[in-house]
Design a protein around this motif. Structure first.
Motif, PDB file in Angstrom:
ATOM      1  N   ASP A  14      12.329  27.896 109.687  1.00 17.86           N
ATOM      2  CA  ASP A  14      12.550  29.741 109.026  1.00 17.86           C
ATOM      3  C   ASP A  14      14.211  30.061 109.618  1.00 17.86           C
ATOM      4  O   ASP A  14      14.830  29.330 109.939  1.00 17.86           O
ATOM      5  CB  ASP A  14      11.413  30.755 109.968  1.00 17.86           C
ATOM      6  N   GLU A  15      14.620  31.065 108.958  1.00 15.01           N
ATOM      7  CA  GLU A  15      15.782  31.346 109.129  1.00 15.01           C
ATOM      8  C   GLU A  15      16.373  31.176 110.657  1.00 15.01           C
ATOM      9  O   GLU A  15      17.308  30.628 110.823  1.00 15.01           O
ATOM     10  CB  GLU A  15      16.287  32.568 108.443  1.00 15.01           C
ATOM     11  N   ALA A  16      15.413  32.313 111.894  1.00 12.54           N
ATOM     12  CA  ALA A  16      15.715  32.217 112.952  1.00 12.54           C
ATOM     13  C   ALA A  16      15.701  30.896 113.502  1.00 12.54           C
ATOM     14  O   ALA A  16      16.617  30.721 113.742  1.00 12.54           O
ATOM     15  CB  ALA A  16      14.816  33.297 113.280  1.00 12.54           C
ATOM     16  N   THR A  17      14.822  30.173 113.692  1.00 14.23           N
ATOM     17  CA  THR A  17      14.875  29.068 114.195  1.00 14.23           C
ATOM     18  C   THR A  17      15.511  27.822 113.583  1.00 14.23           C
ATOM     19  O   THR A  17      17.114  26.980 114.249  1.00 14.23           O
ATOM     20  CB  THR A  17      13.195  28.170 113.570  1.00 14.23           C
ATOM     21  N   TYR A  18      16.595  28.088 112.273  1.00 13.20           N
ATOM     22  CA  TYR A  18      17.368  27.167 111.428  1.00 13.20           C
ATOM     23  C   TYR A  18      18.968  27.565 112.424  1.00 13.20           C
ATOM     24  O   TYR A  18      19.827  27.083 112.584  1.00 13.20           O
ATOM     25  CB  TYR A  18      17.599  27.769 109.782  1.00 13.20           C
ATOM     26  N   TYR A  19      18.342  28.909 113.079  1.00 16.66           N
ATOM     27  CA  TYR A  19      20.738  29.600 113.269  1.00 16.66           C
ATOM     28  C   TYR A  19      20.132  29.581 114.345  1.00 16.66           C
ATOM     29  O   TYR A  19      21.596  28.423 115.492  1.00 16.66           O
ATOM     30  CB  TYR A  19      19.806  31.140 113.243  1.00 16.66           C
TER      31      TYR A  19
ATOM     32  N   ILE B  33      13.198  39.816 113.895  1.00 12.46           N
ATOM     33  CA  ILE B  33      12.255  39.536 114.809  1.00 12.46           C
ATOM     34  C   ILE B  33      11.382  38.577 115.175  1.00 12.46           C
ATOM     35  O   ILE B  33      10.341  38.123 114.792  1.00 12.46           O
ATOM     36  CB  ILE B  33      11.326  41.122 114.227  1.00 12.46           C
ATOM     37  N   GLY B  34      11.614  38.002 116.097  1.00 10.21           N
ATOM     38  CA  GLY B  34      11.042  36.559 116.045  1.00 10.21           C
ATOM     39  C   GLY B  34      10.110  35.970 115.391  1.00 10.21           C
ATOM     40  O   GLY B  34      10.560  35.855 113.836  1.00 10.21           O
ATOM     41  N   SER B  35       9.149  35.851 115.550  1.00 10.97           N
ATOM     42  CA  SER B  35       7.860  34.992 114.570  1.00 10.97           C
ATOM     43  C   SER B  35       7.197  36.344 113.908  1.00 10.97           C
ATOM     44  O   SER B  35       6.904  35.774 112.548  1.00 10.97           O
ATOM     45  CB  SER B  35       7.075  34.296 115.374  1.00 10.97           C
TER      46      SER B  35
END
Lengths: 214, 77
Positions: A14-19, B33-35
């Motif tokens: 997802d976007e957060a893990t990609y960053y 916000i996290g997961s």
């Protein structure tokens, strides 16, 4: 003397893990330059089987988890649980652990230390990341995300360079504060979230060791 | 009964303050916000109005930040 090993998980679903994954690349390069054996569990390799196997067989002294989390769990690619309190936190024994994920420093952190981890640093509530979607294809150019992620990179780099955990933690926290102050003049949208992350950045266990002591 | 009503009224007023503050965030930003997921400000405001878990988290964060500002804790680290 055995080569020091450094294990890092880099899910990208997802976007957060990609960053997080992209912002970790420079630390991997630094570790390689320092002659450290890097175990890079990227994309679907960030799964529980790989993590358990590498932690058991290669016994890396420094472990970094990028990804999502909750109070008792660290997740990998597609949110597969990697470390779960009450199940396999003993795998972190004799390791310096850093988890950039939500809430895992709340329960999993201190319990991992009780189970033998040297230190567990992370966040005991939600970790917030603000980013600019138009920079998604070039995450390293996202100046908003930099305010949130550069302190994390600094923590990892400091450990790789042989700093004590306390030094790495203090440097990282000071940069978080600097970024917060900077945000007050250049990016007030982010200030409240940066402040929240500072309050919830926690380190459990012994803070004196460095990777050269492992 | 009156106290309960007043508390509810204060809660609603606080929500309005948080929503007004969130409205100042640029529409070009997303908040992860996290997961739980990534949100634009409008989505967070909706969550606050619905009073769901995400909305409650944001209200908690914003009020903690406001309180710290009031007590001078924000600028003193």
């Amino acid at each position: 003397m055995d080569k020091i090993a450094f294990l890092i998980t880099r899910p990208e679903h997802d976007e957060a893990t990609y960053y997080l994954s992209n912002w970790s690349e420079s630390s991997i390069k630094l570790a390689e330059l320092k002659g450290i054996n890097v175990i890079d569990l990227h994309l679907n390799k960030a799964n529980s089987k790989e993590v358990e196997s590498r932690l058991n067989k290669l016994s890396p002294g420094f472990v970094v988890f990028n990804g999502h989390g909750d109070e008792n769990t660290i997740f990998g690619h597609k949110d597969e649980p990697l470390i779960t309190l009450g199940k396999n936190e003993k795998l972190l024994a004799s390791k310096i652990v850093y988890s950039i994920s939500c809430s895992s420093a709340k329960n999993l952190g201190p319990e991992s230390v009780k189970a033998g981890a040297i230190n567990y640093t992370g966040y005991d509530k939600d970790f917030f990341l603000v980013f600019e979607p138009e920079k998604f294809s070039r995450p390293l150019e996202d100046k908003t995300a930099k305010l949130f992620l550069s302190p994390s990179v600094l923590f990892v780099d400091s450990i790789i360079k042989g700093n004590k955990i306390k030094e790495a933690f203090d440097k990282s926290k000071n940069l978080m504060k600097d970024n917060f102050r900077l945000s007050l003049s250049v990016d007030t949208d982010s200030s409240r979230f940066l402040w929240w992350n500072i309050q919830n950045f926690k380190s459990h266990g012994d803070v004196e060791p460095s990777i050269s002591h492992i | 009964m009156k106290e309960k009503f007043e508390n509810k009224e204060i809660e609603e007023e606080l929500k309005e303050i948080v929503i007004a503050r969130l409205n100042t965030i640029s529409p070009d930003k997303k908040i992860s916000i996290g997961s739980v997921g990534n949100f634009r400000k409008e989505e967070l405001i909706e969550r606050i109005k619905k009073n769901d878990e995400i909305g409650k988290k944001i209200v908690e964060l914003e009020l903690a930040f406001l309180r710290a500002q009031k007590e001078g804790l924000v600028y003193n680290g």
